[in-house]
Design an enzyme around this catalytic site. Structure first.
Site, PDB file in Angstrom:
ATOM      1  N   GLY A 127       0.135   5.458   0.575  1.00 21.35           N
ATOM      2  CA  GLY A 127      -0.901   6.453   0.803  1.00 21.35           C
ATOM      3  C   GLY A 127      -0.334   7.770   1.242  1.00 21.35           C
ATOM      4  N   GLY A 128      -1.237   8.578   1.772  1.00 14.64           N
ATOM      5  CA  GLY A 128      -0.885   9.931   2.147  1.00 14.64           C
ATOM      6  C   GLY A 128       0.289  10.011   3.093  1.00 14.64           C
ATOM      7  N   PHE A 129       0.416   9.031   3.976  1.00 15.67           N
ATOM      8  CA  PHE A 129       1.457   9.154   4.986  1.00 15.67           C
ATOM      9  C   PHE A 129       2.705   8.346   4.682  1.00 15.67           C
ATOM     10  CE2 PHE A 129      -2.211  10.180   7.884  1.00 15.67           C
ATOM     11  CZ  PHE A 129      -1.930  11.519   7.903  1.00 15.67           C
ATOM     12  N   GLY A 130       2.606   7.439   3.765  1.00 19.39           N
ATOM     13  CA  GLY A 130       3.821   6.680   3.485  1.00 19.39           C
ATOM     14  C   GLY A 130       3.524   5.394   2.756  1.00 19.39           C
ATOM     15  N   THR A 131       4.579   4.645   2.572  1.00 13.64           N
ATOM     16  CA  THR A 131       4.492   3.390   1.838  1.00 13.64           C
ATOM     17  C   THR A 131       4.487   2.240   2.834  1.00 13.64           C
ATOM     18  OG1 THR A 131       5.866   4.472   0.204  1.00 13.64           O
ATOM     19  CG2 THR A 131       5.536   2.120  -0.051  1.00 13.64           C
TER      20      THR A 131
ATOM     21  N   LYS B   7       5.371   0.418   7.863  1.00 12.56           N
ATOM     22  CA  LYS B   7       4.996   1.673   7.203  1.00 12.56           C
ATOM     23  C   LYS B   7       6.183   2.609   7.237  1.00 12.56           C
ATOM     24  CE  LYS B   7       1.237   4.785   6.694  1.00 12.56           C
ATOM     25  NZ  LYS B   7      -0.205   4.579   6.713  1.00 12.56           N
TER      26      LYS B   7
ATOM     27  N   GLY C 181       0.822  -1.190   0.000  1.00 12.58           N
ATOM     28  CA  GLY C 181       0.000   0.000   0.000  1.00 12.58           C
ATOM     29  C   GLY C 181       0.856   1.240   0.000  1.00 12.58           C
TER      30      GLY C 181
ATOM     31  N   ASP D 123      -7.707  10.638  11.975  1.00  7.36           N
ATOM     32  CA  ASP D 123      -7.894  10.289  10.561  1.00  7.36           C
ATOM     33  C   ASP D 123      -8.758   9.034  10.439  1.00  7.36           C
ATOM     34  OD1 ASP D 123      -7.655  10.858   7.910  1.00  7.36           O
ATOM     35  OD2 ASP D 123      -5.671   9.963   7.666  1.00  7.36           O
TER      36      ASP D 123
END
Ligand SMILES: *[C@@H]1O[C@H](CO)[C@@H](O)[C@H](O)[C@H]1NC(C)=O
Ligand SMILES: *[C@@H]1O[C@H](CO)[C@@H](O)[C@H](O)[C@H]1NC(C)=O
Ligand SMILES: *[C@@H]1O[C@H](CO)[C@@H](O)[C@H](O)[C@H]1NC(C)=O
Ligand SMILES: *[C@@H]1O[C@H](CO)[C@@H](O)[C@H](O)[C@H]1NC(C)=O
Ligand SMILES: *[C@@H]1O[C@H](CO)[C@@H](O)[C@H](O)[C@H]1NC(C)=O
Length: 693
Positions: A374-378, A397, A372, A496
């Site tokens: 996303g906005g905060f990282g891989t 993450k 995955g 979030d």
């Protein structure tokens, strides 16, 4: 007068003998020269091949290049044949020279040099190696050569059985096959024979006398370092009657030298004197201290001289130490790279994991392991093998915060978050800081996120998330949030809450992930800027005004999520549709049930659906204070408490909800269409980081 005549006549006679030799019975001329070094004598010394006169006055016959030849001859011929009536004899001559042979490495020099009487002042066509720049394999031994040479040969056994020792002197007549030879030695003045090496790298004296009347030759060689010249020659009164047949009317005197392929020495002549044409010629003695300095002995030692040995040991020691230092430096750099050099605050955190372990767990953060982004990282999938459990599936993450400043505080919080344990939370196992990356390690949850279950799966498999599953998920999320808000030792605001942060286990138990993570970004607050982090559609209206996250703003997000779960619709589209407003409008028309996901058909409980939608709306109240707590939400959902009426102030928020949010919207790479890739911590719908003064 009488004495005057007596003086003039011999001079006159001498003149005649010297120049008009045809007239005289004797055909010799006088040759007498001395080169105490060869500076300025380039015009009288004819060099060829590798030979050269060095600026310091040394005559170098060869350097240490392999397979070269070099010759140097006095450029005027000498006349050594004497005719007396019908008989021809060779006149006496005398020569003296000082030479140095510097091998490549001790005992590995080659090939050697000669002092030569030659009919030509060079030796064209001569070969290197054992031919010593004098002859070649075709003319070796031919009587037409007319050469006489004294060879100083340093190589053994080339002509097997003939040159019995490598370090030898030989007398050569038209051939390299020495007529007479001797190992190199001198008689000390106690008359003992002392061996020494030609290729010792030090100056060596050579004295050669030929006595015409007796046709004999004597030769002395000795290290120039001896205090006095040996009185007894090495070769003494050696009859050499062949010389008459070899010498021609005019002969050139000089040197030839050669090196071999594997064996090479530099051959130097430091000084040279020659005399002939007089009754008892004696070449000028050479005084070593008046010659140019000897070339430096750069031969590599091969022997086990204790001093050299000590030097080698010492150097090896130093080298070893340097290598060790280098090794440790490299290791240090490596550790540094893997982030294992810890800052003080990083020590003593039980949840800190080693980067090395994470690195190997994820195959070096192999892109194939990405589940995955996303906005905060891989997010990488990995398996951590430890002593207790053989291989534990983890999700790693990898976050790259804009700055590392807030990380320390964040980690402190993580440390406590690491102790959070609830069945509806994704367990944070630990963390690791590496360079500018923060790595968070979570339990790996294989099934997927609520986001993919709600939106992706049905489209692909045709199966729709059942009503009971939806309720179970909603209750589970509520329960997880309640734990964060009230049941743990301190209040944790998730910040979030959204479907992509909810992971679903096989038994439809939801687990809430990424709690507190938004905090990391909120902390990056510049002094004059407020940063709000969240996801569009789930952000409570007050967040856009004061940026203050609270449990109430989590409740708001939960409300949106609850409506989403029931209706199967995203909270907002491109700006004209707002789920909460839409449900509220339906409620005001008197029938809220059309809001339920049409894909469920009749497969849901009407009362429960109504209840869930109403609780969802209640949570979406514009005023934070009017929203219920998570504890109350659960009581409502469980039917333990009646849901209160929604007051008239609920819908103020047209302005707020519909205001255009300005800010940075990070969209996800792993979009919701990919079924297979999802993870515990996937941030799948866009997270928003907004800045405003
Ligand atoms: C040769 O020349 C030197 C001077 O250069 C002189 O001292 C010496 O006596 C000469 N020798 C003969 C044999 O003429
Ligand atoms: C060698 O050169 C030096 C310097 O030019 C000169 O004085 C000397 O006479 C030369 N020797 C011979 C033998 O030509
Ligand atoms: C020439 O030879 C004769 C006898 O063979 C000898 O007596 C005489 O001294 C010789 N002359 C010279 C200049 O050597
Ligand atoms: C010697 O050399 C001459 C001329 O260089 C040649 O004609 C003759 O064949 C050679 N003799 C031998 C035995 O090689
Ligand atoms: C050699 O030369 C040096 C200096 O020029 C001198 O002192 C010494 O006596 C000489 N040696 C001989 C044997 O002539």
């Amino acid at each position: 007068m009488g004495t005057e005549r007596a003086m003039v006549l011999p001079l006159f006679m001498f003149f005649l003998v010297s120049t008009v030799s045809v007239r005289a019975q004797r055909t010799t001329t006088t040759t007498n020269f001395t080169f105490p070094g060869f500076s300025g004598n380039e015009s009288v010394i004819q060099v060829s091949g590798a030979a050269t006169i060095k600026p310091d006055g040394l005559l170098r016959l060869t350097d240490r290049n392999p397979d070269v030849t070099g010759t140097a001859f006095y450029n005027k011929p000498v006349r050594l044949l004497e005719t007396n009536g019908t008989s021809t004899t060779v006149a006496s001559f005398s020569t003296s020279f000082v030479f140095v042979i510097i091998p490549t490495s001790s005992g590995n020099g080659g090939f050697g040099f000669t002092f030569t009487l030659s009919p030509t002042p060079d030796r064209q066509g001569a070969d290197a190696e054992q031919y010593l720049g004098l002859l070649n394999k075709d003319n070796d031994g031919n009587l037409t050569n007319h050469v006489f040479a004294v060879e100083f040969d340093t190589v053994q056994g080339f002509k097997d059985g003939e040159d019995t020792t490598g370090n030898h002197i030989g007398l050569n007549f038209n051939s390299l096959k020495s007529g007479i030879q001797q190992p190199v030695a001198y008689y000390d003045n106690g008359n003992r024979l002392e061996d020494f090496l030609l290729e010792r790298g030090d100056p060596i004296h050579a004295l050669l006398h030929y006595d015409g009347p007796t046709q004999t030759l004597s030769l002395t060689v000795y290290p120039a370092s001896l205090e006095s010249r040996p009185l007894r020659p090495l070769i003494s009164q050696q009859p050499v009657p062949q010389l008459v047949g070899i010498l021609q009317e005019e002969m050139y005197v000089g040197f030839t030298a050669a090196t071999g392929r594997g064996q090479a020495s530099a051959h130097y002549v430091m000084g040279w004197s020659f005399s002939s044409g007089v009754d008892r010629p004696l070449a000028n003695p050479l005084n070593i201290s008046e010659l140019p300095p000897a070339p430096p002995n750069t031969a590599m030692e091969r022997g086990f001289d204790p001093q050299i040995l000590a030097l080698i040991v010492a150097l090896s020691g130093v080298t070893l130490i340097l290598l060790a230092l280098l090794f440790f430096f490299v290791m240090y750099k490596k550790r540094l790279q893997r982030g294992e050099i810890l800052e003080d605050w990083e020590v003593n955190h039980p949840h800190r994991l080693r980067y090395k372990d994470l690195y190997s767990a994820t195959d070096g953060f192999n892109p194939n392991k990405i589940i995955g982004a996303g906005g905060f990282g891989t997010v990488f999938r990995g398996s951590l093998s430890s002593s207790s459990s053989p291989s534990e599936q983890i999700a790693v993450k990898k976050i790259t915060p804009n700055s590392m400043q807030g990380v320390r505080e964040f980690v402190a919080e993580i440390e406590s978050l690491g102790r959070l344990r609830h069945k509806n939370l994704v367990n944070l196992q630990g963390w690791c800081k590496h360079k500018n990356d923060l790595l968070l390690i979570y339990d790996y949850i294989p099934n997927g996120s609520l986001d993919s279950l709600l939106y992706t799966r049905p489209r692909q498999s045709g199966a729709v998330l059942s009503w009971n599953a939806r309720l179970r998920i909603a209750r589970g999320i509520a329960s997880g949030l309640l734990y964060l808000h009230e049941e743990w030792e301190k209040i944790v605001v998730h910040r979030d809450v959204k479907p992509s942060n909810v992971l679903i286990e096989d038994n439809m138990n939801p687990r809430l992930g990424d709690f507190g993570l938004a905090r990391l970004y909120e902390r990056e607050t510049l002094s004059h800027t407020t940063v709000v982090v969240g996801t569009i559609g789930y952000m409570a209206p007050e967040l856009t005004r004061n940026g203050q996250s609270s449990t109430a703003s989590d409740v708001y997000a939960f409300g949106v999520l609850l409506l989403e779960i029931v209706s199967g619709r995203r909270p907002t589209d491109s700006g004209t549709f707002f789920l909460a407003d839409w449900v509220m409008e339906l409620r005001q028309t008197g029938d809220i049930l059309p809001a339920v996901d049409p894909r469920l058909g009749f497969g849901y409980e009407r009362g429960e659906a109504k209840l869930a939608l109403t609780v969802g709306l209640l949570c979406c109240h514009q005023r934070p204070a009017s929203r219920p707590s998570m504890r109350m939400v659960i009581r409502y959902l469980d039917g333990e408490e009646d849901v209160p009426e929604i007051d008239d102030h609920w819908g103020y928020s047209d302005f707020s909800r519909r205001s255009k949010l300005e800010g940075y919207v990070s969209s996800d790479r792993a979009d919701s269409s990919s079924v297979a890739s999802f993870s515990v911590t996937r941030v799948s719908s866009s997270s928003v980081i907004m800045s405003g003064r």
